[in-house]
Structures are given as structure tokens and as C-alpha cells.
Design a protein around this motif. Structure first.
Motif, PDB file in Angstrom:
ATOM      1  N   THR A 184       1.297  -1.737  -0.050  1.00 46.26           N
ATOM      2  CA  THR A 184       0.417  -0.151  -0.216  1.00 46.26           C
ATOM      3  C   THR A 184       0.992   1.116   0.318  1.00 46.26           C
TER       4      THR A 184
ATOM      5  N   LEU B 233      -7.903   0.410   3.713  1.00 47.46           N
ATOM      6  CA  LEU B 233      -8.367   0.028   3.180  1.00 47.46           C
ATOM      7  C   LEU B 233      -9.262  -1.878   3.842  1.00 47.46           C
TER       8      LEU B 233
ATOM      9  N   GLY C 116     -13.184  -2.059   2.671  1.00 47.97           N
ATOM     10  CA  GLY C 116     -12.743  -2.793   1.934  1.00 47.97           C
ATOM     11  C   GLY C 116     -13.759  -4.268   2.883  1.00 47.97           C
TER      12      GLY C 116
ATOM     13  N   PRO D 166     -12.120  -4.350  -3.186  1.00 49.70           N
ATOM     14  CA  PRO D 166     -10.191  -3.663  -3.579  1.00 49.70           C
ATOM     15  C   PRO D 166     -11.210  -2.532  -2.729  1.00 49.70           C
TER      16      PRO D 166
ATOM     17  N   THR E 154      -9.662   0.522  -7.772  1.00 50.70           N
ATOM     18  CA  THR E 154      -9.932  -0.957  -8.653  1.00 50.70           C
ATOM     19  C   THR E 154      -8.977   0.060  -9.787  1.00 50.70           C
TER      20      THR E 154
ATOM     21  N   ASP F   9      -4.905  -5.188 -11.103  1.00 51.43           N
ATOM     22  CA  ASP F   9      -6.163  -5.775 -10.316  1.00 51.43           C
ATOM     23  C   ASP F   9      -7.281  -7.038 -10.528  1.00 51.43           C
TER      24      ASP F   9
ATOM     25  N   TYR G 217     -12.060 -10.272 -10.913  1.00 54.74           N
ATOM     26  CA  TYR G 217     -11.103  -9.948  -9.876  1.00 54.74           C
ATOM     27  C   TYR G 217      -9.785 -10.990  -9.231  1.00 54.74           C
TER      28      TYR G 217
ATOM     29  N   PRO H  17      -6.341 -12.438  -3.621  1.00 57.86           N
ATOM     30  CA  PRO H  17      -4.978 -11.160  -2.972  1.00 57.86           C
ATOM     31  C   PRO H  17      -3.949 -11.744  -3.371  1.00 57.86           C
TER      32      PRO H  17
ATOM     33  N   LYS I 143      -5.351  -8.356  -6.252  1.00 56.22           N
ATOM     34  CA  LYS I 143      -6.399  -7.592  -6.150  1.00 56.22           C
ATOM     35  C   LYS I 143      -6.632  -6.594  -5.874  1.00 56.22           C
ATOM     36  N   PHE I 144      -5.682  -6.755  -4.699  1.00 59.21           N
ATOM     37  CA  PHE I 144      -5.786  -4.706  -4.192  1.00 59.21           C
ATOM     38  C   PHE I 144      -4.701  -3.404  -4.348  1.00 59.21           C
ATOM     39  N   GLU I 145      -3.787  -3.922  -5.036  1.00 62.72           N
ATOM     40  CA  GLU I 145      -2.752  -3.449  -6.305  1.00 62.72           C
ATOM     41  C   GLU I 145      -3.097  -3.047  -7.589  1.00 62.72           C
TER      42      GLU I 145
END
Lengths: 145, 409
Positions: free
Chosen positions: B90, B99, B103, B247, B250, B254, B266, B269, B272-274
Motif C-alpha cells: 500500500t 483498506l 474493504g 478492493p 480498482t 487487479d 478480480y 489477493p 486484487k488490491f494493487e
């Protein structure tokens, strides 16, 4: 007041207005005052300034909040000085004070006790403290333009 | 063998260049830390040798970046005793906490659910939960602290209810410097059916963390407070929980595939979060920071900081007009005030003595119950600080009542 004022006198002026401010209070009759909250985003200072303006003359000025020695003392002296002055005279004092803070030529005769802050530029981090009250008053009186 | 003088040679900010440069006495390490050459070089290496985007491995250079990011992720995982798939990069601790809040919190909490925090939390572990409460109708409650300002398992037990869904606390509090027993707190949270979110911003740089042993569900920290670059941080989450996190940003990188009808698949992980191009140079630097800290040894760092803290307290407590709010802190955070001097004036005075500390105000309830003051001066140590620096601090604070000296010197 001559600029030859020595460091001890300047120190006394600042300590006096910090320890025993004359104008640090909320006015009783809030409705006849205009106010502005000056909440510094870089330090703890968080003050509200109150001005009562009648026919282009500042009949009362005060402030309240949480503030350091430099901001408390400078705002307190300013409030004391501008009471009874016209908006134009007040604007001139603020302008000359800012000239002093930013090391430009300034008219020291109009600044009275405010010359105690002449050393502010030596500690750049304190410029904000020494001007927060002035910026607030300036914003308030600019609304009268 | 821990040799602070040898360690200091690793830091350009601590190099006086044969007396031509003034080295600051830097005691604001809870805000951010200095970087060793190895971190600066690793960050530069990305720009000098490896400039290409990740996730685009059609050519050797891009493949190399992918491989490096993967290796850095594994290094972070090892540092925390986690699995590689549980490490999300992050921008920093704040983004990590957001997040989790947006999230997980917004997705899974509903009206009447309870979120437990403490009055000693940093804004990053309070404001995101305010948003969750606003958006879901969940309720924020505070676990009472002891008179000293500590969080105990007993006090958590007292406020857990059947509606408690999230317990979110710092492992080390940023004002008082106490270490919270995350392992016990997590156990209590889990028994009550809640998750435990750990804000490790002030702990990851200073003490060894084993997420499997702590059994926390999420854990967040920043790179820059542990000798790494700014703009890079980590969110650890148990893999099964990360799968349940939406996420909160988006975009490219991802998703596996999507069509214009709104169907999106998606990635798993952490990818998915990047979304978007990550702070790749920051990842290189974080990797080097973790390698650097691991080489010194987190146990050695903790031990040295404790020694330095005890030395500081033993000297500072001899100053009559100095109030120390947390003399029994478990880490290198020392919160003080000189009697009759506003915190900001004292910090400015210390600045004139070449000492960097932070003045700040604290959450209203905390100050009322524990500190009983509006603002304090925070001194925060790191493993590169020395006893000589503490001596200089002591000498300055001894005359701390004359704070206007700084203004007229």
C-alpha cells in the motif's frame, strides 16, 4: 517605540502578554461581532478572533483558543493596538508588521510593542505563530472592502 | 555485537562530513526515520537499472521487476512470519487501515454492530472507522484504559458484546509508547466473534512481529518509520479474510478479465488490491530496509532502545520542572512537558539547540483522563540514537523554562 529596545525588554513584553493576555476571551455579546477561526495545519495553534466593527472603526477586538507564547502574545498586542483604529489604519499596521517579519523595510513607529517580534525570521518555524492572528484580522477586515 | 557508532556510519543524515555539516539530534523517530545508504541505493537501483513496469513481463526487463517485487514480498512475509499471498503493498499505514475499514468494514458490518477502539489510537485508526460507522450504522465504542493509559485484556473483556465485530488497536501507542498484548487481545476478540485489526505503525520498526503467534487478522505499517522510503506500506491479512475484502481502489492490474456489461473477475489477493502501477522504487527500498533491520536483529534493536529509554528516563527525572507522562513506557517514546511552558514553545526552543522533537495535541478524552493537558512534547528514539544525544537533550531541557532564549539568541 525605538527598535533599540533590548532583548530583555522584548522578552518581557512577550512573556507579559502571554502570561496575562488582555484580550483573550470570548465576547459576551457574540451577535455584534464578526469572527474567524484560525486553525493552523502545521502546529497546535487554534484560535478564534472576534472583531466588532462600527462605521469602519474597530470598536473591540479579542481572541480565544489554544496557542503558543508567540501567537498568544502577538495576537494580544494586535487586538490591544487596533481597538479604536480605522480599518485603514489597521491594514497599515498589519502591512508594516508583515514587512518586519519578512525582513523588508518597515515603519517601526506604527508597531509599538509589536517590534518585540523582530527576531522571528531567525526561527522560520515561528513565522506562522507570529502571523496567525494578523492573517485572521486581515481576512476579517478585507470583507469590508 | 550492537555498535551504535558503527551503525551511525550507515546513515548519510548522521554524517557530519568531517565537521562540515551539522548533524541534527533527531528524536522524532515516531514521525519518520532516517534511511541507511542501502535503502537509498536500492531505491535508486529501480530508477537506474530496473525501470520498467511490473505485471507486464513480455520482455526481460519487466520480468526482472516482477521477480524483484515478488522477492520483496517474500522478504516482508518472512519478516512477519506470514505467507507471501498475505502481504499487500500500500502507500503506507493510513492506506492499509483505510483498506481494512472500507474493504472489510463497509462490506461486512451492519447497523448496530460494534467497533472497539481505544482513546489512545492514532487518527489513522480512528477516522476510517468513523466513516464505516457513518456508512453502515455500526457503533464506535472505546475500551477503557487504565489510569496509566494502558490497554488490558480485562478491560477488553468488559466491553465485548455479542455485537462486537471489530477490535482495532495499536500494538504500540504513538503518544504513550506502551506495548499492547495483541495475542491476548486477539484471543478475546476471536472468542467473542470479532476480528482483531492491529495498527503496527509504531511497533513494526521497533519489535519483532510474528503474525501467526499474535493471531491478529489484519496488521498494518509504513515503510518510512522503519528506515524505508516514504509512500510505501504494508497490509498483512489472513488469506481467507483478504478474500472477503473488497478492493477499495480498482483499475489496471487487479483484475483477470472484464467485459463492458460489468462482469469483472478480480485476481486473488494480494494482486486484487494493487490496482495501478505501484510504488516500485518504494518496494525496492522497503525490501532493503527490512534486510537492514533483520541484519541488525529486531531483538537487538528492542534491547538497545530499552537501554537508551531507561538511560533517558533516569536523567530526565532529575529535572524538577519536567513532567514525564509515561516514565514506564515499553518503547522509546517519552512524552513530556516543561512546567508552565506550552509544548510548541518548548519544541521550538529545542530546535534552537539542534534537537528535533514533536509537539502535538491529543484526543480530548485521552488528555482529560490520562495526560490532563492540552499538548505535549514527544521525544521518540530509534536504534541509531546515542547516550550523548540524550545528554544534550538533558542539558537543553534543564534550561527548558527559558524557552524564549531561542527567540532572542
Amino acid at each position: 517605540m525605538p527598535i533599540s529596545l533590548d532583548a530583555n525588554m522584548m522578552r518581557e513584553i512577550i512573556m507579559d502578554h502571554y502570561s496575562h493576555p488582555l484580550n483573550k476571551h470570548v465576547p459576551n455579546d457574540l451577535t455584534s461581532y464578526e469572527s474567524i477561526r484560525m486553525d493552523s495545519d502545521t502546529c497546535i495553534d487554534d484560535i478564534t478572533i472576534y472583531l466588532k466593527v462600527e462605521n469602519d472603526i474597530i470598536s473591540d477586538a479579542c481572541f480565544d483558543g489554544v496557542a503558543c507564547a508567540i501567537s498568544t502574545a502577538s495576537t494580544d498586542i494586535l487586538c490591544e493596538m487596533i481597538k479604536g483604529k480605522t480599518l485603514k489604519e489597521t491594514r497599515y499596521i498589519i502591512e508594516q508588521y508583515e514587512n518586519m517579519i519578512f525582513e523588508k523595510d518597515f515603519d517601526e513607529n506604527c508597531l509599538d510593542e509589536l517590534v518585540a517580534f523582530v527576531n522571528t525570521h531567525k526561527q522560520a518555524a515561528r513565522i506562522k505563530c507570529a502571523t496567525i492572528g494578523f492573517n485572521g484580522v486581515e481576512e476579517l477586515i478585507d470583507k469590508h472592502k | 555485537m550492537f555498535d551504535v557508532y558503527k551503525i551511525r556510519k550507515d546513515f548519510p543524515m548522521l554524517d557530519d562530513k568531517n565537521g562540515t555539516r551539522k548533524v541534527p539530534i533527531y528524536l522524532d523517530n515516531a514521525a519518520t526515520t532516517f534511511k541507511p545508504y542501502s535503502v537509498i541505493e536500492a531505491t535508486s537501483k529501480y530508477y537506474l537499472e530496473d525501470s520498467a513496469n511490473a505485471h507486464r513481463g513480455d520482455y526481460d526487463l519487466a520480468f526482472k521487476v516482477d521477480t524483484e517485487v515478488d522477492r520483496c514480498r517474500a522478504n516482508v512475509a518472512k519478516f512477519l512470519n506470514a505467507n507471501k499471498t498475505e502481504i499487500v503493498f500500500t502507500s503506507g499505514c493510513s492506506m492499509s487501515m483505510n483498506l481494512v475499514a472500507y474493504g472489510y468494514g463497509v462490506k461486512h458490518l451492519k447497523a448496530g454492530d460494534e467497533i472497539l477502539l481505544t482513546e489512545a489510537e492514532h487518527a489513522s485508526n480512528v477516522l476510517p472507522w468513523f466513516k464505516v460507522a457513518e456508512m453502515t450504522g455500526a457503533i464506535i465504542k472505546y475500551i477503557p484504559l487504565t489510569q496509566e493509559g494502558r490497554l488490558t485484556s480485562e478491560n477488553l473483556k468488559k466491553v465485548m458484546t455479542k455485537n462486537t465485530k471489530v477490535v482495532s488497536v495499536a500494538q504500540v501507542t504513538n503518544v504513550l509508547g506502551f506495548i499492547n498484548d495483541i495475542k491476548s487481545l486477539a484471543k478475546i476478540a476471536h472468542e467473542g466473534g470479532a476480528i482483531l485489526v492491529c495498527d503496527a505503525a509504531q511497533s513494526a520498526p521497533h519489535i519483532k512481529i510474528d503474525v501467526k503467534d499474535l493471531d491478529c487478522d489484519f496488521l498494518a505499517f509504513s515503510g518510512h518509520k522503519m528506515c524505508g522510503p516514504t509512500g510505501i506500506g504494508v497490509l498483512y491479512g489472513k488469506f481467507d479474510l483478504l478474500k472477503k475484502v473488497e478492493p477499495f481502489m480498482t483499475g489496471g492490474g487487479d483484475n483477470a478479465r472484464f467485459d463492458m456489461c460489468g462482469n469483472v473477475a478480480y485476481l486473488e489477493p494480494p494482486a486484487k488490491f494493487e490496482a495501478g502501477t505501484m510504488n516500485l522504487a518504494g518496494i525496492y527500498g522497503l525490501d532493503a530496509a527490512i534486510t537492514y533491520l533483520s541484519k541488525i536483529g529486531m531483538d537487538n534493536i528492542e534491547k538497545y532502545e530499552e537501554e537508551l529509554h531507561d538511560y533517558a528516563i533516569s536523567k530526565l527525572k532529575t529535572i524538577d520542572n519536567l513532567i514525564i507522562y509515561n516514565p514506564t513506557a515499553d518503547t522509546g517514546i517519552i512524552t513530556v512537558n516543561v512546567k508552565g511552558v506550552f509544548a510548541q514553545d518548548e519544541a521550538s526552543y529545542l530546535n534552537s539547540k539542534n534537537i528535533c522533537v514533536r509537539s502535538g495535541e491529543h484526543c480530548a478524552k485521552l488528555l482529560k483522563d490520562v495526560l490532563k493537558t492540552v499538548a505535549t512534547v514527544r521525544i521518540s528514539l530509534y536504534f541509531y540514537n546515542t547516550k550523548e544525544e540524550i545528554d544534550a537533550l538533558y542539558e537543553a531541557l534543564k534550561n527548558g523554562g527559558n524557552f524564549l532564549d531561542a527567540y532572542f539568541s
